[in-house]
Design a protein around this motif. Sequence first.
Motif, short mmCIF file in Angstrom:
data_model
loop_
_atom_site.label_atom_id
_atom_site.label_comp_id
_atom_site.label_asym_id
_atom_site.label_seq_id
_atom_site.Cartn_x
_atom_site.Cartn_y
_atom_site.Cartn_z
N HIS A 380 1.01 -1.24 -0.14
CA HIS A 380 -0.19 0.22 0.03
C HIS A 380 0.94 1.30 -0.14
O HIS A 380 1.99 1.38 0.76
CB HIS A 380 -0.92 -0.07 1.23
CG HIS A 380 -1.81 0.97 1.11
ND1 HIS A 380 -1.77 2.40 1.43
CD2 HIS A 380 -3.30 1.15 0.86
CE1 HIS A 380 -2.88 3.28 1.28
NE2 HIS A 380 -3.85 2.31 0.84
N PRO A 381 0.30 2.31 -0.79
CA PRO A 381 1.28 3.36 -0.86
C PRO A 381 1.58 4.34 0.39
O PRO A 381 2.53 4.95 0.42
CB PRO A 381 0.67 4.37 -2.06
CG PRO A 381 -0.37 3.37 -2.63
CD PRO A 381 -0.59 2.38 -1.75
N GLY A 382 0.51 4.10 1.44
CA GLY A 382 0.77 4.99 2.93
C GLY A 382 -0.43 5.84 2.80
O GLY A 382 -1.15 6.16 1.92
N ALA A 383 -0.38 6.40 3.98
CA ALA A 383 -1.58 7.51 4.30
C ALA A 383 -1.46 8.45 3.23
O ALA A 383 -0.30 9.09 3.00
CB ALA A 383 -1.19 7.84 5.68
N TRP A 384 -2.45 9.08 2.90
CA TRP A 384 -2.33 10.00 1.52
C TRP A 384 -3.08 11.15 1.77
O TRP A 384 -3.81 11.44 2.62
CB TRP A 384 -3.03 9.18 0.45
CG TRP A 384 -4.52 9.03 0.48
CD1 TRP A 384 -5.62 9.71 0.13
CD2 TRP A 384 -5.11 7.62 1.10
NE1 TRP A 384 -6.72 9.09 0.21
CE2 TRP A 384 -6.68 7.92 0.85
CE3 TRP A 384 -4.58 6.65 1.80
CZ2 TRP A 384 -7.36 7.09 1.56
CZ3 TRP A 384 -5.59 5.52 2.20
CH2 TRP A 384 -6.87 6.00 2.08
N GLY A 385 -2.69 12.25 0.97
CA GLY A 385 -3.65 13.35 0.71
C GLY A 385 -3.12 14.03 -0.46
O GLY A 385 -2.39 13.59 -1.35
N LYS A 386 -4.32 14.75 -1.23
CA LYS A 386 -4.10 15.14 -2.43
C LYS A 386 -4.43 16.56 -2.57
O LYS A 386 -5.24 17.06 -1.66
CB LYS A 386 -5.14 14.28 -3.14
CG LYS A 386 -4.93 12.86 -3.75
CD LYS A 386 -5.82 12.40 -4.53
CE LYS A 386 -5.63 10.78 -4.72
NZ LYS A 386 -5.79 10.11 -3.22
N CYS A 387 -4.13 17.42 -3.56
CA CYS A 387 -4.23 18.74 -3.54
C CYS A 387 -4.13 19.27 -4.85
O CYS A 387 -3.01 19.09 -5.74
CB CYS A 387 -3.27 19.61 -2.55
SG CYS A 387 -3.28 21.40 -2.97
N ARG A 388 -5.13 19.96 -5.58
CA ARG A 388 -5.03 20.85 -6.69
C ARG A 388 -4.70 22.24 -6.40
O ARG A 388 -5.93 22.56 -5.57
CB ARG A 388 -6.26 20.71 -7.93
CG ARG A 388 -6.11 21.44 -8.87
CD ARG A 388 -7.18 21.05 -9.95
NE ARG A 388 -6.55 19.92 -10.71
CZ ARG A 388 -7.34 19.51 -12.04
NH1 ARG A 388 -8.27 20.25 -12.22
NH2 ARG A 388 -6.72 18.62 -12.35
N VAL A 389 -3.70 22.63 -6.51
CA VAL A 389 -3.31 23.84 -6.00
C VAL A 389 -4.29 25.25 -6.24
O VAL A 389 -4.60 25.81 -5.21
CB VAL A 389 -1.82 24.32 -6.19
CG1 VAL A 389 -1.64 25.85 -6.03
CG2 VAL A 389 -1.01 23.23 -5.82
#
Length: 495
Positions: A380-389
């Motif tokens: 699994h890639p890990g705990a995640w977050g995403k953002c379109r600036v």
Amino acid sequence: SCFGKRPGDGMSEWQIMGVPPATVSKCAKFESPDPLFWCYKGYVVANVDVRGAGHSEGSVHMFTHQDREDGYDFVEWVAAQPWSNGRVGMSGNSGVAMHQWGIASTCPPHLACIAPWECTTDLYRESFFEGGVPALSFNKFIAAQVTGPNGVDDQVAMAKMYPDMNAYWNDKRADVRKVKIPVYQTAGWSHFHLPGSFNAWRRCRSHLKWMRAHRDFEWPDTYNPENLEDLLRYYDRYLKGIHNGWEMTPRVRLDIMDGYDVDYQEQRPEKAWPIKRTQYKKLYLDASAPKDCAPLDHKSACFSLSIEPVSTQAKASYNPADEEVDFDLTLPEDVEITGYMNLHLFVSCDGFDDMDLFVNIQKADAEGNWVPWLTLDEPHPGAWGKCRVSRATVDAALTKAHTPVYTMTDTNKLAEGDVRAVDIAIVPTARVYHKGERLRVQISGRYIRDGWFEPLSWDTDNHGTHNIHTGGEWESWIEVPVVPPRYQAGEYVHR
């Protein structure tokens, strides 16, 4: 749910990954309770299609007020049947769990309890536009599994027509604050239902609510025999009125992950979430301090995390198409990080007016080799977050401590040379890091995951060169929830 209950009705034919064949009978609706378990325990299972799904009349509305009102009517109808004791509960995971929260928010008088085992509760922010990054390709795949004789709400077309938060999207958000009946919620650290599960559980106003968070994927967790027996005790208490001691169940139970398929602790009891003894600490990104790392197949540069503010200004740059940057901290002692993290970055882009950021929080060994956790035997890639600036305007009304939420009603593009501060929510996590291991913040322009069976994808719009600025007036940092031991005496540590 909207996934049908007869052969050929959408998801009814999808294999339940991680669950051995014949574990679940063919009487079970997809992601729902199995009648050939529950009926032998003295329960009636009603597999209900939403309006328009399967062979039902009408059109599929996909989580709107219409589904909630129909659910209210069905709860009251089933409670009045001669074989019913007048107490109705709901069960199931994923889409079935999402409908549970919606129906419960209408407060049917005979709905006695719910068990939404992993769910999305803000379809717009948690699925279609997580962090502002569109995920229309994946949601088109999900919508293709919904079949019926008439129309199906085309959410993907609506997302293209109405990319801002508006009344259409708000109608898909149940008001979970109205839920006051008993709730047994689960959350999987590894799946996209994670933030919605915790959000709903925290915001509902029930005084009788329980949370169990685990590393496993949702389907094997749902049909695990130990978990079924646990759920049976819950239903026996609130649907049959059996005083079986369920109230002594810890309000919060957490699997604390370590590496690969190893959990440091399983179902550790806690009294609250977030954990009250949490100490929030800032770690500062330092692009002026390169660090040795051992990446796998990806092009990456490795820099340092510092426990002290960084004075030297610097920047780390990467090609969003195929590169990433890592920021590592070698830990001087064992540390548990459980709860919410938030990342504060100063960013800029050379040659384009926007950035899509994909963040993973990982651990690595002393030499810099990535140490994943496994879900369905996949890393699994890990705990995640995403953002379109351009979409990262924080909504003060929805934001809780350490969990920034975006308004999603305006777009502010980057100018050439513009260095902008953004706050990025990281989904909750629970993991232990041992002395000498590294805590890693990985930042890229794409979702990095190979071999996973779900066609997860995000419709990125990345060009040019991404820059992460650190130090001085560009103080980029991550705030992490450090959970101290319950008791420590010399070298003895009890968590």
